[in-house]
Design a protein around this motif. Structure first.
Motif, PDB file in Angstrom:
ATOM      1  N   ARG A 175       0.808  -1.191   0.000  1.00  0.00           N
ATOM      2  CA  ARG A 175       0.000   0.000   0.000  1.00  0.00           C
ATOM      3  C   ARG A 175       0.860   1.267   0.000  1.00  0.00           C
ATOM      4  N   PHE A 176       1.980   1.220   0.712  1.00  0.00           N
ATOM      5  CA  PHE A 176       2.805   2.415   0.821  1.00  0.00           C
ATOM      6  C   PHE A 176       3.731   2.592  -0.372  1.00  0.00           C
ATOM      7  N   PRO A 205     -11.555  14.754  16.107  1.00  0.00           N
ATOM      8  CA  PRO A 205     -10.872  14.011  15.033  1.00  0.00           C
ATOM      9  C   PRO A 205     -11.820  13.450  13.982  1.00  0.00           C
ATOM     10  N   SER A 206     -13.083  13.154  14.361  1.00  0.00           N
ATOM     11  CA  SER A 206     -14.044  12.649  13.373  1.00  0.00           C
ATOM     12  C   SER A 206     -14.491  13.747  12.418  1.00  0.00           C
ATOM     13  N   PRO A 253      -3.387  10.668   7.629  1.00  0.00           N
ATOM     14  CA  PRO A 253      -2.875   9.485   6.934  1.00  0.00           C
ATOM     15  C   PRO A 253      -3.805   8.296   7.088  1.00  0.00           C
ATOM     16  N   TRP A 254      -4.607   8.284   8.135  1.00  0.00           N
ATOM     17  CA  TRP A 254      -5.503   7.157   8.399  1.00  0.00           C
ATOM     18  C   TRP A 254      -6.659   7.113   7.426  1.00  0.00           C
ATOM     19  N   ARG A 255      -6.890   8.176   6.688  1.00  0.00           N
ATOM     20  CA  ARG A 255      -8.008   8.185   5.747  1.00  0.00           C
ATOM     21  C   ARG A 255      -7.622   7.662   4.370  1.00  0.00           C
ATOM     22  N   VAL A 256      -6.309   7.494   4.163  1.00  0.00           N
ATOM     23  CA  VAL A 256      -5.840   7.083   2.845  1.00  0.00           C
ATOM     24  C   VAL A 256      -6.532   5.828   2.359  1.00  0.00           C
ATOM     25  N   GLY A 257      -6.724   4.880   3.278  1.00  0.00           N
ATOM     26  CA  GLY A 257      -7.277   3.586   2.858  1.00  0.00           C
ATOM     27  C   GLY A 257      -8.790   3.539   2.854  1.00  0.00           C
ATOM     28  N   PRO A 317      -9.956   5.166  14.305  1.00  0.00           N
ATOM     29  CA  PRO A 317      -9.249   5.012  13.027  1.00  0.00           C
ATOM     30  C   PRO A 317      -8.085   5.982  12.830  1.00  0.00           C
ATOM     31  N   TRP A 318      -8.098   7.103  13.554  1.00  0.00           N
ATOM     32  CA  TRP A 318      -7.024   8.091  13.383  1.00  0.00           C
ATOM     33  C   TRP A 318      -5.854   7.827  14.321  1.00  0.00           C
ATOM     34  N   ARG A 319      -5.914   6.733  15.050  1.00  0.00           N
ATOM     35  CA  ARG A 319      -4.810   6.416  15.947  1.00  0.00           C
ATOM     36  C   ARG A 319      -4.086   5.167  15.465  1.00  0.00           C
ATOM     37  N   TYR A 337      -2.035   1.946  11.030  1.00  0.00           N
ATOM     38  CA  TYR A 337      -3.386   2.394  11.349  1.00  0.00           C
ATOM     39  C   TYR A 337      -4.352   1.214  11.206  1.00  0.00           C
ATOM     40  N   PRO A 338      -5.497   1.269  11.905  1.00  0.00           N
ATOM     41  CA  PRO A 338      -6.428   0.133  11.855  1.00  0.00           C
ATOM     42  C   PRO A 338      -6.787  -0.312  10.436  1.00  0.00           C
ATOM     43  N   HIS A 339      -6.939   0.645   9.500  1.00  0.00           N
ATOM     44  CA  HIS A 339      -7.371   0.237   8.156  1.00  0.00           C
ATOM     45  C   HIS A 339      -6.309  -0.588   7.432  1.00  0.00           C
TER      46      HIS A 339
END
Lengths: 281, 256
Positions: free
Chosen positions: A16-17, A200-201, A276-280, B91-93, B133-135
């Motif tokens: 993925r990266f 954060p949401s 970065p957590w939203r990338v996937g 998800p942001w952690r 990250y969790p995802h």
């Protein structure tokens, strides 16, 4: 067994990266940047076609312009400092209007998302404003607030506030109840719920709203200055048009287009860096 | 003699707006010994997950006595921790930051948090994934994070609400083995809610069957299979007898 699962996860994670570039290390420049180059190619072809069409079609610079002349006009505007002066003038109401839109829009949006009844009460009204061509109100704003910074800022505000309202409200409504329960079950306070879950949401939704709002705010700048200005980039476009100086008019229009692209792409880049957590997802 | 976790005549009715009330628990009694692994099986919607949430302190029962270590349960506390069916990871952690969530809420300094999270990430077999990250994780790995997070605050009681239901069958078998290993290492009292009879028998000291809604304790089955347990145990006659007996008890509740 645990290790097998873990290792499989590493491979999937790395892919993925690093992407395909890692599996085929010897790639030419063209292959590596193919998508970007394809995009640029269409822009270049468009400009070339624009320039070339006047080899067959008669050219009259009072009615149309072409890239070579626009580029000259652009250099001229830069060397005299006119362009930067106009941009500087326009940026002041843009800044005020946009910042006000963020503050007011996010506040209203969060309340609408959090308080269901407020949400139901305000939603039809807000949707009406959001969906309607608010630029129609510009002449009225000019009557009330004149042609200065405040009039322009108000038009910009009106156009860009709604994406913030709707996105912040959607963000709050999308907060996962389970995560609220997780934090509460661990003894989290009301403040913890805000800082560790709700903010954060909602933040990514607000940033996504920013991208939409930028385009609308730029429309606001231009329309406000068409109606109500004695300087600024929108006024410059209108004036050069009136003077049949179409090369300079196009130069200003293209400058605005470039600014729009830079701002929205800048936000997109910041989004990737900040979330970065939203990338996937 | 009061049990470690003791529930007497616990009643709870949900009153959702615009709909009729739903009686979730009625005259619910339970006794759990300290250090015991107790599973609860029951038909869907019988209130078994609701009971875990009551025990966690998120839902207040309408009436009845519910005590932990002799003290009534008044709200959430760090003596209990839940492992959720849908993981509930932020998800942001990152993995590490998720594991440290409870410690952070307690106000523990970052250095101490790190020591604890490192040990637990190691324990659940996720070393090397601290900054993922969790995802980026598989379902099984996410639930390992959920387990590590629950263990981080060193609770006395671990509540597990169908923790493996969202996993595929093989990952599930694997996680059951891992859970038993961790349970033997960490020495916690575990309340485990599941739909799977086999899973309940394999893991537990005792299995409780609940009636359909409003939920009551119907029958308790002691599981006298020796520990440590292995996978082969599932094909022994003793195991299958238990499975059949529990299934018979449960069947009446599902079909009736």
């Amino acid at each position: 067994m645990a290790q097998i699962e873990a290792r499989a996860g590493t491979i999937a994670g790395d892919a993925r990266f690093v992407g395909a570039a890692d599996t085929a290390p010897r790639q030419s420049f063209v292959e590596k940047n193919r998508n970007l180059l394809l995009g640029l190619l269409s822009v270049v072809l468009f400009l070339a076609a624009w320039e070339a069409i006047f080899l067959v079609v008669p050219f009259n610079k009072l009615f149309i312009s072409k890239p070579s002349l626009i580029f000259e006009g652009w250099l001229d505007l830069i060397s005299t400092g006119e362009l930067f002066h106009d941009l500087a003038v326009s940026s002041v109401p843009f800044f005020y209007g946009f910042v006000a839109a963020i503050v007011v829009g996010v506040a209203i949006g969060i309340i609408m998302g959090w308080r269901q009844r407020v949400g139901y009460a305000l939603d039809p009204l807000m949707t009406m404003f959001y969906a309607s061509p608010l630029v129609a109100l510009a002449p009225l704003v000019v009557v009330f607030f004149g042609v200065g910074v405040s009039g322009k800022a108000i038009i910009i505000f009106l156009l860009s506030v709604f994406p913030f309202i709707f996105n912040a409200a959607a963000g709050v409504r999308a907060v996962d109840r389970l995560l609220i329960n997780v934090v509460r079950s661990m003894g989290g306070t009301e403040k913890d719920l805000y800082l560790k879950v709700i903010v954060p949401s909602v933040l990514p939704y607000i940033v996504a709203g920013t991208r939409i709002a930028i385009g609308r705010a730029l429309i606001g700048v231009l329309v406000a200055e068409f109606f109500a200005a004695s300087e600024g980039i929108g006024y410059a476009i209108a004036r050069f048009g009136d003077l049949f100086a179409l090369d300079k008019m196009f130069a200003c229009i293209i400058t605005i287009m470039i600014i729009a692209v830079v701002l929205t792409e800048g936000v997109r880049w910041a989004e990737r860096a900040a979330f970065p957590w939203r990338v996937g997802q | 003699m009061q049990a470690y976790i003791q529930g007497r005549n616990v009643n709870l009715t949900f009153r959702p707006p615009n709909r009729g009330p739903v009686r979730a628990l009625q005259g619910f009694d339970i006794d759990v010994r300290e250090g015991e692994f107790l599973s609860i099986v029951g038909p869907s919607g019988c209130g078994k997950s609701t009971f875990l949430n009551v025990l966690l302190g998120l839902i207040k029962p309408d009436s009845g006595d519910l005590t932990l270590g002799g003290k009534p349960i008044a709200g959430p506390g760090t003596d209990r921790a839940m492992v959720f069916q849908e993981f509930g990871l932020l998800p942001w952690r990152t993995v590490q930051s998720n594991v440290e969530l409870g410690l952070e809420l307690k106000g523990m300094p970052a250095g101490d948090r790190r020591t604890i999270s490192q040990r637990l990430i190691e324990m659940v077999g996720l070393r090397g994934f601290e900054s993922h990250y969790p995802h980026e994780l598989s379902g099984g790995m996410k639930q390992r994070v959920g387990l590590a997070r629950a263990l981080a605050t060193d609770p006395d009681v671990l509540l597990m609400d169908e923790p493996f239901a969202a996993l595929d069958a093989q990952t599930r078998d694997l996680m059951q083995v891992e859970l038993l290993r961790i349970w033997q290492e960490a020495k916690k009292t575990v309340l485990f809610v599941t739909h799977q009879i086999e899973e309940a028998i394999y893991l537990s000291d005792r299995v409780m069957v609940m009636t359909k809604r409003p939920g009551q304790a119907k029958k308790l089955f002691p599981i006298d299979l020796p520990r440590p347990r292995d996978y082969e145990m599932r094909v022994t006659p003793e195991f299958n007898e238990l499975k059949f007996a529990i299934w018979q008890s449960l069947k009446d509740e599902i079909t009736a």
